[in-house]
Design a protein around this motif. Structure first.
Motif, short mmCIF file in Angstrom:
data_model
loop_
_atom_site.label_atom_id
_atom_site.label_comp_id
_atom_site.label_asym_id
_atom_site.label_seq_id
_atom_site.Cartn_x
_atom_site.Cartn_y
_atom_site.Cartn_z
N CYS A 1 43.86 -74.40 17.02
CA CYS A 1 44.69 -75.51 17.52
C CYS A 1 46.25 -74.98 17.66
O CYS A 1 46.59 -74.50 16.75
CB CYS A 1 44.78 -76.80 16.97
SG CYS A 1 45.67 -77.90 17.60
N LEU B 1 48.72 -76.85 19.34
CA LEU B 1 49.66 -77.69 20.10
C LEU B 1 50.83 -77.68 19.25
O LEU B 1 51.88 -78.10 19.98
CB LEU B 1 48.97 -79.09 19.58
CG LEU B 1 47.99 -79.75 20.74
CD1 LEU B 1 47.51 -81.04 20.33
CD2 LEU B 1 48.96 -80.22 21.82
N CYS B 2 50.88 -77.65 18.13
CA CYS B 2 52.26 -77.51 17.36
C CYS B 2 53.36 -76.43 17.63
O CYS B 2 54.26 -76.51 17.21
CB CYS B 2 52.13 -77.85 15.79
SG CYS B 2 51.50 -79.39 15.41
N HIS C 1 52.88 -70.97 14.65
CA HIS C 1 52.02 -71.64 13.74
C HIS C 1 50.43 -71.71 14.76
O HIS C 1 50.51 -72.31 15.75
CB HIS C 1 52.24 -72.89 13.29
CG HIS C 1 51.38 -73.77 12.55
ND1 HIS C 1 50.72 -73.19 11.55
CD2 HIS C 1 50.61 -75.02 13.06
CE1 HIS C 1 49.60 -74.28 11.07
NE2 HIS C 1 49.58 -74.97 12.12
N CYS D 1 46.72 -73.69 13.68
CA CYS D 1 45.53 -74.08 12.75
C CYS D 1 44.41 -73.48 13.29
O CYS D 1 43.93 -73.34 14.30
CB CYS D 1 45.38 -75.61 13.02
SG CYS D 1 46.81 -76.46 11.86
N GLY E 1 42.40 -80.13 10.92
CA GLY E 1 43.84 -79.48 11.25
C GLY E 1 44.89 -80.21 10.11
O GLY E 1 44.36 -81.25 9.64
N LEU E 2 45.71 -79.49 9.78
CA LEU E 2 46.58 -80.11 8.65
C LEU E 2 47.22 -81.36 8.96
O LEU E 2 47.48 -82.15 8.15
CB LEU E 2 47.65 -79.06 8.31
CG LEU E 2 48.51 -78.47 9.08
CD1 LEU E 2 49.86 -79.51 9.41
CD2 LEU E 2 48.98 -77.20 9.06
N CYS E 3 47.15 -81.76 10.19
CA CYS E 3 48.03 -83.09 10.58
C CYS E 3 47.05 -84.30 10.31
O CYS E 3 47.20 -85.62 10.29
CB CYS E 3 48.41 -83.24 12.22
SG CYS E 3 46.90 -82.59 13.18
N VAL F 1 42.98 -83.57 13.97
CA VAL F 1 42.16 -82.78 14.92
C VAL F 1 40.98 -82.20 13.92
O VAL F 1 41.13 -81.37 13.15
CB VAL F 1 42.79 -81.50 15.35
CG1 VAL F 1 41.99 -80.64 16.21
CG2 VAL F 1 43.97 -82.09 16.26
N CYS G 1 52.69 -76.20 10.07
CA CYS G 1 54.01 -76.37 11.00
C CYS G 1 54.92 -77.33 10.56
O CYS G 1 56.07 -77.00 10.44
CB CYS G 1 53.42 -77.02 12.20
SG CYS G 1 51.98 -78.27 11.87
N CYS H 1 53.78 -80.95 10.20
CA CYS H 1 53.36 -82.47 10.22
C CYS H 1 52.19 -82.74 9.23
O CYS H 1 51.55 -83.71 9.74
CB CYS H 1 53.24 -82.65 11.76
SG CYS H 1 51.84 -81.52 12.56
#
Ligand code: SF4
Ligand code: ZN
Length: 709
Positions: A486, A488-489, A496, A498, A506-508, A511, A575, A577
């Protein structure tokens, strides 16, 4: 005075005020007095970004006045005017920091003043997914409440973060705008210097997500220009100070739109728009912000900005679920022949049958979808979006999922004509809008009949939930042959990536592996790309040849190896978030985990924000790792270092959140019952020694594991 002269006059005036404030503070408190903004790891962010130095005392703050002086060079050219604008911002930062020192309550509701690091991190995912398409700063005073409210509501409806400075705050409140963090409309302060609090949001975005090097000011300006889609609306009579701030905004790449006459326009930077009905469009255009609008036929507003809206008991017309009535929701895949597109059926009473307000009703929401590219694995992905779609409705609150939903509708919404079928309209429109690539047909059934709701649940919903749980439980990193990226960030953290696996989301926290799989289907060239799991290099640490190659590619060569299961050796990057951060506590031979919502200090002597600042921007920092809440209870959580049994401390709220699953994992892995009882939290101890004492008393497993370092 021409525009340049106004800017210089404003900046000199700001400098003068700052000098007076600093002198007065030193006189009262002495030069060694400590100074700081609350809940940030970046000191006075503006000064830190420009000079690379963290201001910690009044003496150092006095030194920063020289920085302001050096930025004001009265030469009537754009470059010098922009520098003077930055100087003005620094002066404002000095003045505002002193407010936090000298005043007991520098800000009171509805004003927020300084924005914390945690709030900024919380906006991360929204900003990268374009759920938050931009940032508007309105400073000054509109001609009346109506025009102010209209502009702000428009930004709100479009999902922007809107910051207010000056009298426009009262105009917004009086004009009926819902303001506050949860509505994405943030009053900063009445005093013009409070505008610095949004400037430092942009600066800290560069520090947090971009991992820029403080002191490299030119890079900061490039970052804010390129990546922070902000702009300014300066309305009403402008003081010299505000004009100077405007020059500062332009220097950061944020265009200014004003309603003033006799201002000489600067293409792409400063524009006059006297028609308030066009203010929003002009502003968005200048920053090249494009908004995708889905028209939904409902009588109330629909916008992501209403996601956090709470409906209190007094404002409530009706309530569903929350443990008091039957309430559940389900997305299921059906054959195209079984369903009728855009059919919305209500089985049972509608809202008009409620006799006594607030009322209570059962509610079942069934969303049936069909499509050639639909896969049953996507059902939970679509279903989780119901929570957001319902919350985006103004006057509707949605909490929970599956059969634990709790929904409220406000009196205000019902008065405007809201009916149950409008849930159907919203779900229909949004399912097609967001999932058009897999959903060809969509039908909604809403049941308020108690017997029917129970019957459908037992015969239809529960078996589906069960099948899904079994599928998810069977999904392990070993059981699949593909992981997903991923990126996106990367719009904020350019290097970065993921790596999303069934056991490591994902770390957010937003995801999961199923999400990334669905994203690939919805957007084949998008942020989530499959990575075939091949060429295992170290199965304990979680390292694969193909994963490393993918990481190398996605980070443009900045990183060539990551491990999925180790905290100490080439851990996955962050990232900014992330929901939680884990960091080692050497003396306990374990790790502490702190979640974003926790504002206190942790046993390693750092707050979430300080711990978080140790990593981010796609940089690998062994010993620190951002991650999602759910990952904590995974057997794969730092399994190379012994697994979740290493966790020695977590804030109580987080501990309770993960308890059930973590305890099950610990039982399976170590044979320990109620493992979370052995994990310390802030209500037990925060001091290192007291924490160690507690761990020893409980016989915590980390104490007897191999030495971490
Ligand atoms: Fe950002 Fe990672 Fe979440 Fe994707 S999975 S949105 S890259 S934090
Ligand atoms: Zn992120």
């Amino acid at each position: 005075m021409n525009l340049y002269q106004t800017v210089f006059a404003g900046s000199k005036q700001a400098l003068k005020t700052a000098v007076q404030y600093v002198d007065k503070a030193i006189e009262q408190k002495g030069p060694d007095q400590k100074i700081a903004f609350p809940d940030t790891a970046y000191s006075l962010p503006m000064i830190y970004a420009i000079t690379g130095n963290k201001v910690g005392t009044l003496e150092e703050l006095k030194g920063a006045l020289d920085l302001v002086k050096s930025l004001i060079v009265e030469k009537e050219q754009l470059r010098q005017a922009e520098d003077a604008g930055i100087g003005t911002a620094v002066a404002a930062e000095i003045i505002e920091a002193l407010k936090y020192l000298m005043l007991e309550k520098p800000y009171e509701a509805p004003c927020l003043g300084f924005i914390t690091d945690a709030m900024i991190r919380g906006w991360g995912v929204g900003l990268v997914t374009d759920d938050i398409p931009g940032v508007a700063v309105i400073i000054g005073e509109c001609p009346d409440n109506e025009s102010a409210a209209k502009i702000i509501k428009d930004y709100q409806a479009k999902g922007l973060l809107t910051f207010l400075v000056g009298k426009v705050i009262d105009q917004a409140v009086d004009g009926g705008v819902k303001v506050g963090l949860e509505f994405r409309v943030m009053p900063l302060g009445y005093n013009m210097t409070s505008v610095i609090h949004v400037v430092t949001v942009a600066i800290r975005a560069a520090l947090i997500f971009g991992a820029l090097k403080p002191g490299d000011w030119a890079e900061f300006k490039r970052y804010t220009y390129k990546r922070v889609k902000a702009f300014v609306n300066a309305v009403g009579p402008l003081s010299n100070f505000v004009t100077a701030c405007g020059a500062g905004a332009i220097s950061l790449g944020f265009p200014v739109v004003t309603d003033l006459d006799n201002v000489s326009q600067v293409p792409c930077k400063l524009l006059v728009q006297k028609d308030y009905d066009k203010m929003v469009a002009t502003s968005l255009e200048m920053r090249n912000i494009k908004i995708k609008i889905t028209e939904i036929p409902i009588p109330v507003a629909f916008a992501a900005a209403f996601e956090g809206e709470r409906i209190r008991k007094d404002d409530m017309y009706v309530e569903f679920g929350g443990g008091k009535t039957e309430s559940w929701e389900l997305v299921s895949q059906r054959d195209p022949g079984e369903i009728e597109d855009h059919k919305i059926e209500i089985i049972g009473n509608d809202l008009d049958t409620i006799k006594e307000v607030p009322g209570r009703m059962p509610l079942a929401v069934m969303v049936d979808v069909a499509g050639k590219n639909m896969h049953s694995d996507f059902e939970p992905v679509l279903e989780r979006r119901i929570h957001y779609f319902m919350n985006y409705i103004e006057g509707v609150m949605h909490v929970g999922q599956r059969d634990t939903t709790w929904i409220r509708i406000s009196k205000d919404a019902v008065q405007k004509g809201f009916k149950l079928k409008h849930f159907g309209e919203v779900l229909y429109a949004k399912m097609l809008d967001e999932f058009g690539a897999v959903v060809d047909k969509c039908q909604i059934t809403i049941i308020t009949d108690d017997t029917k709701a129970k019957e459908y649940k037992a015969n239809y919903a529960v078996p589906r939930y069960k099948a899904r749980d079994e599928r998810i439980a069977s999904l392990t990193d070993e059981s699949v042959d593909t992981f997903y990226s991923c990126i996106l960030c990367q719009s904020f953290a350019p290097s970065h990536v993921c790596i999303v696996t069934p056991e490591r989301l994902g770390l957010c926290g937003a995801v999961s592996w199923l999400d990334s799989k669905a994203t690939k289907e919805l957007d084949p060239t998008g942020p989530c790309q499959p990575i075939p799991k091949e060429g295992v290099e170290d199965s304990v640490k979680g390292s694969w040849k193909t994963v490393n190659e993918a990481v190398y590619g996605f980070t443009q060569g900045k990183l060539s190896r990551i491990t999925l299961y180790s905290l100490l050796e080439d851990p996955m990057t962050s990232c900014g978030c992330f929901e939680c951060i884990a960091g080692i506590m050497p003396e306990a031979n374990g790790v502490v985990i702190v979640n974003r919502e926790y504002s206190g200090i942790s046993p390693v002597g750092m707050t979430f924000g300080e711990l978080a600042s140790m990593t981010g921007g796609g940089v690998q920092s062994p010993g620190f790792m951002g991650h999602g809440r759910q990952f904590i209870s995974s057997k794969k959580f730092i399994s190379a270092e012994g697994g979740p049994g290493r966790i020695v401390w977590m804030p109580k709220e987080l501990k309770e959140y993960v308890a059930e699953r973590l305890n099950a994992t610990a039982k399976e892995m170590y044979g320990i019952d109620n493992f979370t009882d052995m994990v310390c939290d802030e209500t037990i101890a925060v001091e290192s020694e007291a924490v160690l004492e507690f761990l020893a008393e409980k016989g915590h497993p980390a104490l007897t594991m191999d030495p971490l370092m």
